[in-house]
Structures are given as structure tokens and as C-alpha cells.
Design a protein around this motif. Structure first.
Motif, PDB file in Angstrom:
ATOM      1  N   UNK A 139       0.981  -1.125   0.055  1.00 32.29           N
ATOM      2  CA  UNK A 139      -0.081   0.128  -0.154  1.00 32.29           C
ATOM      3  C   UNK A 139       0.872   1.322   0.055  1.00 32.29           C
ATOM      4  N   UNK A 140       0.552   2.176  -0.947  1.00 35.03           N
ATOM      5  CA  UNK A 140       1.386   3.658  -0.848  1.00 35.03           C
ATOM      6  C   UNK A 140       0.572   4.291   0.165  1.00 35.03           C
ATOM      7  N   UNK A 141       1.698   4.988   0.966  1.00 37.95           N
ATOM      8  CA  UNK A 141       0.997   5.843   2.216  1.00 37.95           C
ATOM      9  C   UNK A 141       1.457   7.200   1.815  1.00 37.95           C
ATOM     10  N   UNK A 142       0.643   8.255   2.236  1.00 38.42           N
ATOM     11  CA  UNK A 142       0.867   9.558   2.308  1.00 38.42           C
ATOM     12  C   UNK A 142       1.309  10.455   0.691  1.00 38.42           C
ATOM     13  N   UNK A 143       1.135   9.811  -0.175  1.00 41.26           N
ATOM     14  CA  UNK A 143       1.445  10.226  -1.291  1.00 41.26           C
ATOM     15  C   UNK A 143       0.277   9.933  -2.518  1.00 41.26           C
ATOM     16  N   UNK A 144      -0.859  10.738  -2.238  1.00 41.36           N
ATOM     17  CA  UNK A 144      -2.141  10.365  -3.161  1.00 41.36           C
ATOM     18  C   UNK A 144      -1.965  10.286  -4.614  1.00 41.36           C
ATOM     19  N   UNK A 145      -0.857  10.980  -5.172  1.00 45.29           N
ATOM     20  CA  UNK A 145      -0.673  11.019  -6.575  1.00 45.29           C
ATOM     21  C   UNK A 145       0.290   9.931  -7.055  1.00 45.29           C
ATOM     22  N   UNK A 146       0.977   9.016  -6.205  1.00 49.74           N
ATOM     23  CA  UNK A 146       1.711   7.957  -6.742  1.00 49.74           C
ATOM     24  C   UNK A 146       1.009   6.960  -6.896  1.00 49.74           C
ATOM     25  N   UNK A 147       0.842   6.082  -7.966  1.00 52.37           N
ATOM     26  CA  UNK A 147       0.392   5.095  -8.424  1.00 52.37           C
ATOM     27  C   UNK A 147       1.110   3.894  -8.363  1.00 52.37           C
ATOM     28  N   UNK A 148       0.980   2.660  -7.566  1.00 50.04           N
ATOM     29  CA  UNK A 148       1.486   1.552  -7.496  1.00 50.04           C
ATOM     30  C   UNK A 148       1.012   0.657  -8.777  1.00 50.04           C
ATOM     31  N   UNK A 149       1.704   0.839 -10.133  1.00 46.78           N
ATOM     32  CA  UNK A 149       1.251   0.154 -11.175  1.00 46.78           C
ATOM     33  C   UNK A 149       1.449  -1.327 -11.407  1.00 46.78           C
ATOM     34  N   UNK A 150       2.572  -1.780 -10.779  1.00 51.86           N
ATOM     35  CA  UNK A 150       2.978  -3.240 -11.094  1.00 51.86           C
ATOM     36  C   UNK A 150       3.528  -3.664  -9.770  1.00 51.86           C
ATOM     37  N   UNK A 151       2.824  -5.070  -9.422  1.00 50.55           N
ATOM     38  CA  UNK A 151       3.167  -5.750  -8.668  1.00 50.55           C
ATOM     39  C   UNK A 151       3.390  -7.304  -8.977  1.00 50.55           C
ATOM     40  N   UNK A 152       4.452  -7.751  -8.965  1.00 47.08           N
ATOM     41  CA  UNK A 152       4.806  -8.947  -9.639  1.00 47.08           C
ATOM     42  C   UNK A 152       6.053  -9.726  -9.121  1.00 47.08           C
ATOM     43  N   UNK A 153       6.077 -11.113  -9.459  1.00 46.90           N
ATOM     44  CA  UNK A 153       7.257 -11.696  -9.185  1.00 46.90           C
ATOM     45  C   UNK A 153       8.462 -11.527  -9.972  1.00 46.90           C
ATOM     46  N   UNK A 154       9.654 -11.524  -9.422  1.00 44.26           N
ATOM     47  CA  UNK A 154      10.716 -11.135 -10.224  1.00 44.26           C
ATOM     48  C   UNK A 154      11.088 -12.401 -11.169  1.00 44.26           C
ATOM     49  N   UNK A 155      11.721 -11.940 -12.310  1.00 41.79           N
ATOM     50  CA  UNK A 155      11.814 -12.972 -13.398  1.00 41.79           C
ATOM     51  C   UNK A 155      12.946 -14.124 -12.940  1.00 41.79           C
ATOM     52  N   UNK A 156      13.776 -13.615 -12.185  1.00 38.38           N
ATOM     53  CA  UNK A 156      14.903 -14.673 -12.001  1.00 38.38           C
ATOM     54  C   UNK A 156      14.922 -15.102 -10.578  1.00 38.38           C
ATOM     55  N   UNK A 157      14.225 -14.580  -9.545  1.00 38.68           N
ATOM     56  CA  UNK A 157      14.014 -15.423  -8.214  1.00 38.68           C
ATOM     57  C   UNK A 157      12.669 -15.155  -7.566  1.00 38.68           C
ATOM     58  N   UNK A 158      12.665 -15.234  -6.420  1.00 34.52           N
ATOM     59  CA  UNK A 158      11.447 -15.099  -5.629  1.00 34.52           C
ATOM     60  C   UNK A 158      11.127 -13.732  -4.978  1.00 34.52           C
ATOM     61  N   UNK A 159      11.813 -12.777  -5.407  1.00 35.68           N
ATOM     62  CA  UNK A 159      11.671 -11.306  -4.871  1.00 35.68           C
ATOM     63  C   UNK A 159      10.287 -10.837  -5.489  1.00 35.68           C
ATOM     64  N   UNK A 160       9.719  -9.696  -4.795  1.00 33.45           N
ATOM     65  CA  UNK A 160       8.807  -8.906  -5.228  1.00 33.45           C
ATOM     66  C   UNK A 160       9.171  -7.834  -5.945  1.00 33.45           C
ATOM     67  N   UNK A 161       8.568  -7.559  -7.288  1.00 35.79           N
ATOM     68  CA  UNK A 161       8.988  -6.446  -7.892  1.00 35.79           C
ATOM     69  C   UNK A 161       7.813  -5.289  -7.910  1.00 35.79           C
ATOM     70  N   UNK A 162       8.050  -4.159  -7.516  1.00 34.59           N
ATOM     71  CA  UNK A 162       7.101  -3.216  -7.456  1.00 34.59           C
ATOM     72  C   UNK A 162       7.406  -1.842  -8.166  1.00 34.59           C
ATOM     73  N   UNK A 163       6.583  -1.212  -9.023  1.00 34.32           N
ATOM     74  CA  UNK A 163       6.963  -0.248  -9.980  1.00 34.32           C
ATOM     75  C   UNK A 163       5.768   0.868  -9.520  1.00 34.32           C
ATOM     76  N   UNK A 164       6.161   2.166  -9.431  1.00 33.63           N
ATOM     77  CA  UNK A 164       5.299   3.109  -8.959  1.00 33.63           C
ATOM     78  C   UNK A 164       5.715   4.191 -10.194  1.00 33.63           C
TER      79      UNK A 164
END
Length: 222
Positions: A139-164
Motif C-alpha cells: 500500500x502506498x502511504x502519504x502520497x495520493x498522486x503516486x500510483x502502484x502500477x505493477x506488483x509481480x514476482x521477479x523474473x530470476x528469483x522469488x523477490x517481489x517487483x514493485x513499480x510506481x
């Protein structure tokens, strides 16, 4: 095309593009303006004056033109080249007229997202199991104009990729709150290659963002 003559007086119109917006004049005073008779846009186009505006939202059409006070959305093109059969057949699409107070910085972005990604209901019979966590993954906190556009698993490992991205042309501090503690976090490029360490504490990822900037992070949860 479908056309909406609206009672708005504005010299420039705003169109959504990937991770931002562009503006174009609503007149054809110069040869440059005449050559840009159609604008490529994504989910919405908007015409606003001080205190009032009108946006047209859509879910699958990307050609617009606004001249004077008339907003037009291209529904079919049917070009003869390179494919003479282009756009033939049955089409299904949705467009929506959204009057709003103030300029487009208000509810237009959220309403366009809701039109393109509506909530769905699924009937599920009673069964055993744990209730899901009431908190979202991120969840994005305190920044109403920031959009969390992408939430996905990384291509090469089990990390999570977040793009805003910052959607309204402002700069501010941003906090992304995860549903579990963060073990490690790095900023990365669009190929998910590490660029720099990312500041984090417990379950919060913090950073600053600039107008229309795109930021991508790889996060490993504890």
C-alpha cells in the motif's frame, strides 16, 4: 468517432499516456497544430477550465482529438493499408463521460482505472480455511498522486517487483507499506537489474519521487 460537445473553454487539453500525461492545444492556429489533428492517448482525455472540467474515459481505444470544446474519441479506423480488413467485425468497448470539479488532478485517474479494472464478484461455497489477511500486499502511504502500477514476482528469483510512478506532476516523499517485514530491498531498472540499495525499515520502503518519475524496486520479504 464519438463526439462530446462540452461547455468548457480551455486552450489546451490533457491526454493520458504511459506513466504520465501530455497536453495539446485545442486550436489549429499553426501548421504544427494542424498536423497534430489526432493524439495518441490511453484511458482518458480531459478538457478543463478553472473550477470545472469534463473527461472522457475508455477501456480500449487510443485515438483522440479535441478542437474547441468538442472531445472526440476514435472508435474505428478501418485503414486500407497495410491490412484492408482491419477493424472489420464485431467490436465491444466502453466509454464514459465524467464531469468533475476543478482540473483533471482530482478523480479522473482513479475513475479511469476503475473503468479499466472493475471489481468482480465470485460466488464461493462455504469451506474450511483461514480468512485472508485484511491488509493488501503493498500500500502506498502519504502520497495520493503516486500510483502502484505493477506488483509481480521477479523474473530470476522469488523477490517481489514493485513499480510506481508519479501521476500528477509533483514531488514528494513516498512510503510503501508491505504486509510482512522487508528482509532486503534494492532499486532496479526495467530489466530488474540492481541500480542502488533502497531505504527500508521493518515493513516500510521509503524514497522520494519527482514529477512523472517511474521507480522500480525488488523486495524480499522476511
Amino acid at each position: 468517432k464519438v463526439a462530446f460537445p462540452v461547455e468548457v473553454h480551455a486552450a489546451r487539453a490533457t491526454y493520458e499516456i504511459a506513466f504520465g500525461v501530455i497536453e495539446r492545444p485545442t486550436h489549429r492556429n499553426t501548421s504544427w497544430d494542424q498536423a497534430r489533428f489526432e493524439v495518441s492517448g490511453h484511458r482518458w482525455a480531459d478538457l478543463s477550465e478553472t473550477g470545472y472540467g469534463v473527461a472522457v474515459l475508455n477501456d480500449s481505444k487510443y485515438g483522440w482529438d479535441i478542437e474547441g470544446n468538442v472531445i472526440r474519441l476514435t472508435l474505428l479506423r478501418s485503414p486500407e493499408d497495410p491490412g484492408p480488413n482491419a477493424d472489420l467485425g464485431e467490436h465491444r468497448f466502453t466509454y464514459s463521460l465524467l464531469p468533475h470539479a476543478g482540473v483533471w488532478l482530482g478523480d479522473v485517474l482513479a475513475e479511469a482505472h476503475a473503468l479499466n479494472a472493475p471489481l468482480t464478484a465470485v460466488c464461493e461455497p462455504a469451506h474450511e480455511g483461514d480468512l485472508p489477511s485484511p491488509r493488501a500486499l503493498a500500500v502506498v502511504r502519504g502520497a495520493p498522486s503516486v500510483v502502484l502500477d505493477t506488483v509481480k514476482r521477479a523474473e530470476d528469483n522469488d523477490e517481489i517487483v514493485l513499480r510506481v510512478y508519479e501521476a500528477l506532476g509533483g514531488r514528494m516523499p513516498v512510503t510503501i507499506e508491505m504486509h510482512r517485514p522487508i528482509a532486503s530491498a534494492v532499486e532496479c531498472n526495467l530489466l530488474e537489474e540492481e541500480v542502488a540499495p533502497a531505504e527500508h525499515e521493518f515493513n516500510r520502503l521509503t524514497f522520494r519521487i519527482q514529477p512523472f518519475e517511474v521507480r522500480t524496486f525488488r523486495v524480499r520479504l522476511g
